[in-house]
Design a protein around this motif. Structure first.
Motif, PDB file in Angstrom:
ATOM      1  N   MET A   1       0.847  -1.187   0.000  1.00 47.42           N
ATOM      2  CA  MET A   1       0.000   0.000   0.000  1.00 47.42           C
ATOM      3  C   MET A   1       0.886   1.243   0.000  1.00 47.42           C
ATOM      4  SD  MET A   1      -2.752   1.375   2.862  1.00 47.42           S
ATOM      5  CE  MET A   1      -3.845  -0.044   2.741  1.00 47.42           C
ATOM      6  N   ARG A   2       0.715   2.078  -1.004  1.00 48.88           N
ATOM      7  CA  ARG A   2       1.465   3.332  -1.093  1.00 48.88           C
ATOM      8  C   ARG A   2       0.521   4.479  -0.756  1.00 48.88           C
ATOM      9  NH1 ARG A   2       1.982   7.067  -5.381  1.00 48.88           N
ATOM     10  NH2 ARG A   2       3.875   8.341  -5.289  1.00 48.88           N
ATOM     11  N   LEU A   3       0.937   5.371   0.142  1.00 47.32           N
ATOM     12  CA  LEU A   3       0.068   6.444   0.612  1.00 47.32           C
ATOM     13  C   LEU A   3       0.577   7.811   0.168  1.00 47.32           C
ATOM     14  CD1 LEU A   3      -0.628   5.188   4.247  1.00 47.32           C
ATOM     15  CD2 LEU A   3      -2.058   4.910   2.211  1.00 47.32           C
ATOM     16  N   VAL A   4      -0.358   8.643  -0.254  1.00 45.78           N
ATOM     17  CA  VAL A   4      -0.064  10.028  -0.616  1.00 45.78           C
ATOM     18  C   VAL A   4      -0.934  10.908   0.269  1.00 45.78           C
ATOM     19  CG1 VAL A   4       0.021  11.747  -2.453  1.00 45.78           C
ATOM     20  CG2 VAL A   4       0.383   9.324  -2.995  1.00 45.78           C
ATOM     21  N   PHE A   5      -0.302  11.713   1.114  1.00 43.11           N
ATOM     22  CA  PHE A   5      -1.025  12.543   2.085  1.00 43.11           C
ATOM     23  C   PHE A   5      -1.202  13.969   1.563  1.00 43.11           C
ATOM     24  CE2 PHE A   5       0.909   9.188   4.591  1.00 43.11           C
ATOM     25  CZ  PHE A   5      -0.104   8.818   5.456  1.00 43.11           C
ATOM     26  N   TYR A   6      -2.352  14.554   1.901  1.00 44.71           N
ATOM     27  CA  TYR A   6      -2.648  15.946   1.564  1.00 44.71           C
ATOM     28  C   TYR A   6      -3.104  16.666   2.835  1.00 44.71           C
ATOM     29  CZ  TYR A   6      -2.557  14.244  -3.218  1.00 44.71           C
ATOM     30  OH  TYR A   6      -2.155  13.669  -4.405  1.00 44.71           O
ATOM     31  N   GLY A   7      -2.528  17.843   3.080  1.00 39.13           N
ATOM     32  CA  GLY A   7      -2.911  18.575   4.283  1.00 39.13           C
ATOM     33  C   GLY A   7      -2.093  19.823   4.494  1.00 39.13           C
ATOM     34  N   LEU A   8      -2.304  20.445   5.642  1.00 37.34           N
ATOM     35  CA  LEU A   8      -1.554  21.644   6.007  1.00 37.34           C
ATOM     36  C   LEU A   8      -0.164  21.227   6.485  1.00 37.34           C
ATOM     37  CD1 LEU A   8      -4.350  23.583   7.957  1.00 37.34           C
ATOM     38  CD2 LEU A   8      -3.776  23.687   5.511  1.00 37.34           C
ATOM     39  N   GLU A   9       0.850  21.797   5.895  1.00 39.96           N
ATOM     40  CA  GLU A   9       2.220  21.347   6.130  1.00 39.96           C
ATOM     41  C   GLU A   9       2.616  21.397   7.601  1.00 39.96           C
ATOM     42  OE1 GLU A   9       6.665  21.890   4.167  1.00 39.96           O
ATOM     43  OE2 GLU A   9       5.075  23.319   3.698  1.00 39.96           O
ATOM     44  N   HIS A  10       2.288  22.477   8.296  1.00 42.39           N
ATOM     45  CA  HIS A  10       2.732  22.628   9.687  1.00 42.39           C
ATOM     46  C   HIS A  10       2.032  21.652  10.635  1.00 42.39           C
ATOM     47  CE1 HIS A  10      -0.922  25.117   9.612  1.00 42.39           C
ATOM     48  NE2 HIS A  10      -0.971  24.942  10.913  1.00 42.39           N
ATOM     49  N   GLU A  11       0.911  21.062  10.200  1.00 43.20           N
ATOM     50  CA  GLU A  11       0.207  20.086  11.037  1.00 43.20           C
ATOM     51  C   GLU A  11       0.538  18.651  10.664  1.00 43.20           C
ATOM     52  OE1 GLU A  11      -3.907  20.561  11.907  1.00 43.20           O
ATOM     53  OE2 GLU A  11      -3.891  22.731  11.556  1.00 43.20           O
ATOM     54  N   VAL A  12       0.796  18.410   9.395  1.00 42.76           N
ATOM     55  CA  VAL A  12       0.967  17.031   8.931  1.00 42.76           C
ATOM     56  C   VAL A  12       2.415  16.545   9.028  1.00 42.76           C
ATOM     57  CG1 VAL A  12       0.745  15.493   6.940  1.00 42.76           C
ATOM     58  CG2 VAL A  12      -1.027  17.188   7.412  1.00 42.76           C
ATOM     59  N   LYS A  13       3.373  17.335   8.578  1.00 45.44           N
ATOM     60  CA  LYS A  13       4.755  16.861   8.506  1.00 45.44           C
ATOM     61  C   LYS A  13       5.333  16.440   9.862  1.00 45.44           C
ATOM     62  CE  LYS A  13       7.711  18.016   5.472  1.00 45.44           C
ATOM     63  NZ  LYS A  13       8.744  18.708   4.655  1.00 45.44           N
ATOM     64  N   PRO A  14       5.078  17.178  10.963  1.00 46.58           N
ATOM     65  CA  PRO A  14       5.621  16.728  12.254  1.00 46.58           C
ATOM     66  C   PRO A  14       5.067  15.371  12.692  1.00 46.58           C
ATOM     67  CG  PRO A  14       4.995  19.037  12.358  1.00 46.58           C
ATOM     68  CD  PRO A  14       4.449  18.511  11.077  1.00 46.58           C
ATOM     69  N   VAL A  15       3.809  15.095  12.350  1.00 43.34           N
ATOM     70  CA  VAL A  15       3.215  13.808  12.730  1.00 43.34           C
ATOM     71  C   VAL A  15       3.760  12.695  11.836  1.00 43.34           C
ATOM     72  CG1 VAL A  15       1.066  12.555  13.125  1.00 43.34           C
ATOM     73  CG2 VAL A  15       1.131  15.029  13.460  1.00 43.34           C
ATOM     74  N   LEU A  16       3.888  12.960  10.557  1.00 39.83           N
ATOM     75  CA  LEU A  16       4.451  11.952   9.648  1.00 39.83           C
ATOM     76  C   LEU A  16       5.849  11.527  10.084  1.00 39.83           C
ATOM     77  CD1 LEU A  16       3.493  13.120   6.029  1.00 39.83           C
ATOM     78  CD2 LEU A  16       2.866  10.966   7.131  1.00 39.83           C
ATOM     79  N   ALA A  17       6.626  12.469  10.589  1.00 33.85           N
ATOM     80  CA  ALA A  17       8.008  12.184  10.989  1.00 33.85           C
ATOM     81  C   ALA A  17       8.086  11.198  12.154  1.00 33.85           C
ATOM     82  CB  ALA A  17       8.714  13.479  11.368  1.00 33.85           C
ATOM     83  N   GLN A  18       6.978  10.992  12.849  1.00 35.37           N
ATOM     84  CA  GLN A  18       6.968  10.088  14.007  1.00 35.37           C
ATOM     85  C   GLN A  18       6.845   8.618  13.614  1.00 35.37           C
ATOM     86  OE1 GLN A  18       3.870  11.358  16.716  1.00 35.37           O
ATOM     87  NE2 GLN A  18       4.409  13.515  16.487  1.00 35.37           N
ATOM     88  N   TYR A  19       6.556   8.331  12.334  1.00 37.87           N
ATOM     89  CA  TYR A  19       6.278   6.953  11.931  1.00 37.87           C
ATOM     90  C   TYR A  19       7.245   6.520  10.832  1.00 37.87           C
ATOM     91  CZ  TYR A  19       1.975   7.631  14.543  1.00 37.87           C
ATOM     92  OH  TYR A  19       1.065   7.899  15.534  1.00 37.87           O
ATOM     93  N   SER A  20       8.143   5.632  11.185  1.00 39.14           N
ATOM     94  CA  SER A  20       9.125   5.147  10.208  1.00 39.14           C
ATOM     95  C   SER A  20       8.455   4.352   9.091  1.00 39.14           C
ATOM     96  CB  SER A  20      10.168   4.275  10.913  1.00 39.14           C
ATOM     97  OG  SER A  20       9.543   3.171  11.563  1.00 39.14           O
ATOM     98  N   GLU A  21       7.289   3.738   9.397  1.00 36.75           N
ATOM     99  CA  GLU A  21       6.575   2.961   8.385  1.00 36.75           C
ATOM    100  C   GLU A  21       6.135   3.819   7.206  1.00 36.75           C
ATOM    101  OE1 GLU A  21       5.770   3.333  11.535  1.00 36.75           O
ATOM    102  OE2 GLU A  21       5.019   1.499  12.471  1.00 36.75           O
ATOM    103  N   LEU A  22       6.016   5.120   7.443  1.00 38.30           N
ATOM    104  CA  LEU A  22       5.508   6.020   6.414  1.00 38.30           C
ATOM    105  C   LEU A  22       6.616   6.815   5.725  1.00 38.30           C
ATOM    106  CD1 LEU A  22       2.389   7.341   8.368  1.00 38.30           C
ATOM    107  CD2 LEU A  22       2.480   5.479   6.691  1.00 38.30           C
ATOM    108  N   ALA A  23       7.847   6.381   5.910  1.00 38.15           N
ATOM    109  CA  ALA A  23       8.984   7.114   5.321  1.00 38.15           C
ATOM    110  C   ALA A  23       8.908   7.147   3.801  1.00 38.15           C
ATOM    111  CB  ALA A  23      10.295   6.479   5.777  1.00 38.15           C
TER     112      ALA A  23
END
Length: 349
Positions: free
Chosen positions: A32-54
């Motif tokens: 499964m490949r994921l493409v996220f859309y959102g506000l950068e200042h809210e999404v990027k810090p949370v994405l950085a917490q999950y190595s699975e989503l690198a």
């Protein structure tokens, strides 16, 4: 690889829950490949917490659709700008195989219609929800997209619901019933009776029409797919969810009243746990918007990470088993099989 566009801003809890759910889903489905859309200042810090989503992709957006926005307002303000719109656009352009959002239902319906348009063979969209039954799971549609559907639209819902059931559960000829106030042919609104006539007349290889079913038949799994219009379907869904919560509250209260009741609970807690898991709405979270020229899954806005992961799973499976192609082919076959189909579509006086 199955690519899913994620509206990271949707839902009551926003990126924190959606991204945590995405991490759970990727662990289960490595392709499964994921493409996220959102506000950068809210999404990027949370994405950085999950190595699975690198390996996932993130696209910053200007705005996010609010849960309390009216559909017309959300469409006017978010068209071409919001995370919801861009996630849908990724499906339209072919960048993604499906879109998943926990955002405002009305806004998602409006944007999906204007961005993706309808399949050539479908007249109106419907939302199909998975429903726990005694022996497994069934589908109910429409649960909120089209209010006051006519006979031809109900027939389309039956065909689309059967196609989705085949894709999810690999049943060659799902059983289908029309939700009505009784099982007798003379009961119910005229449009329901017309739809029943059409479904009885067509000897279809894609579904097995069993007639009318009543509300108390849904949970017992009398048929695989229960068809209704959006007003009734949404009330049925909310009533069932409320009844489950009410029963759980009343049971907990009774257990606390006496020592024998507490002991009885301890002895039967394994059965209670299995029951709780079976009716857990998170396990079947995710309504599929059928009839659109693209796959869109609506997650419950108040779900947690596990529930959002379930919505992603549904999107993954619908894309993998080519639901859109099945729906288009089945609708064409069904309409061809009924030469006088238009005779039963006269307008209401």
């Amino acid at each position: 690889m199955i690519t899913i566009a994620v509206d990271a801003m949707g839902g009551d809890k926003g990126p924190k829950t959606n991204i945590a759910g995405a991490a759970l889903a990727v662990r289960q489905y490595p392709d499964m490949r994921l493409v996220f859309y959102g506000l950068e200042h809210e999404v990027k810090p949370v994405l950085a917490q999950y190595s699975e989503l690198a390996a996932s992709v993130f696209h910053p957006c200007e705005t996010a659709t609010q849960m309390n926005e009216k559909p017309s307002q959300a469409l006017r303000l978010g068209r071409g700008k919001s995370s919801m719109w861009h996630a849908l656009e990724a499906v339209r352009t072919g960048e993604a195989d499906a879109c998943v959002s926990a955002g405002n239902t009305g806004a998602l319906m409006a944007m999906s219609y204007f961005c993706l348009r309808m399949l050539a063979e479908a007249e109106r969209p419907g939302i199909a929800g998975i429903w726990p039954t005694i022996d497994g799971e069934g589908l109910v549609l429409d649960i909120g997209a089209t209010i006051g559907a006519d006979a031809s639209q109900l027939v389309d819902f039956a065909v689309m619901g059967a196609a989705m059931f085949r894709a999810l559960y690999h049943v060659e000829r799902p059983t289908v019933g029309l939700l009505n106030v009784g099982v007798e042919d003379v009961k119910g609104l005229e449009e329901i009776r017309k739809a029943g006539h059409i479904l009885r007349e067509v000897q279809s290889e894609v579904l097995d029409y069993k007639g009318f079913v009543e509300g108390n038949d849904i949970g017992f799994g009398k048929v695989d797919v229960v068809v209704t219009e959006g007003f009734v379907g949404n009330i049925a869904l909310k009533t069932a969810e409320g009844t489950v919560r009410q029963a759980a509250f009343m049971l907990a209260a009774e257990i606390k009243k006496s020592l024998p009741a507490k002991i009885g609970y301890l002895l039967a807690r394994g059965a209670f746990r299995r029951l709780r898991e079976k009716v857990d709405p998170r396990r079947v979270n995710g309504g599929v918007l059928l009839g659109l020229n693209g796959l869109v899954i609506k997650s419950h806005g108040g779900t947690d990470a596990q529930g959002f992961a379930s919505a992603l799973r549904i999107g993954y499976e619908m894309a993998k088993y080519k639901l859109l192609e099945k729906i288009s082919a089945d609708l064409r076959y069904f309409h061809r099989s009924k030469p006088d189909f238009s005779l039963l579509q006269e307008k209401k006086e």
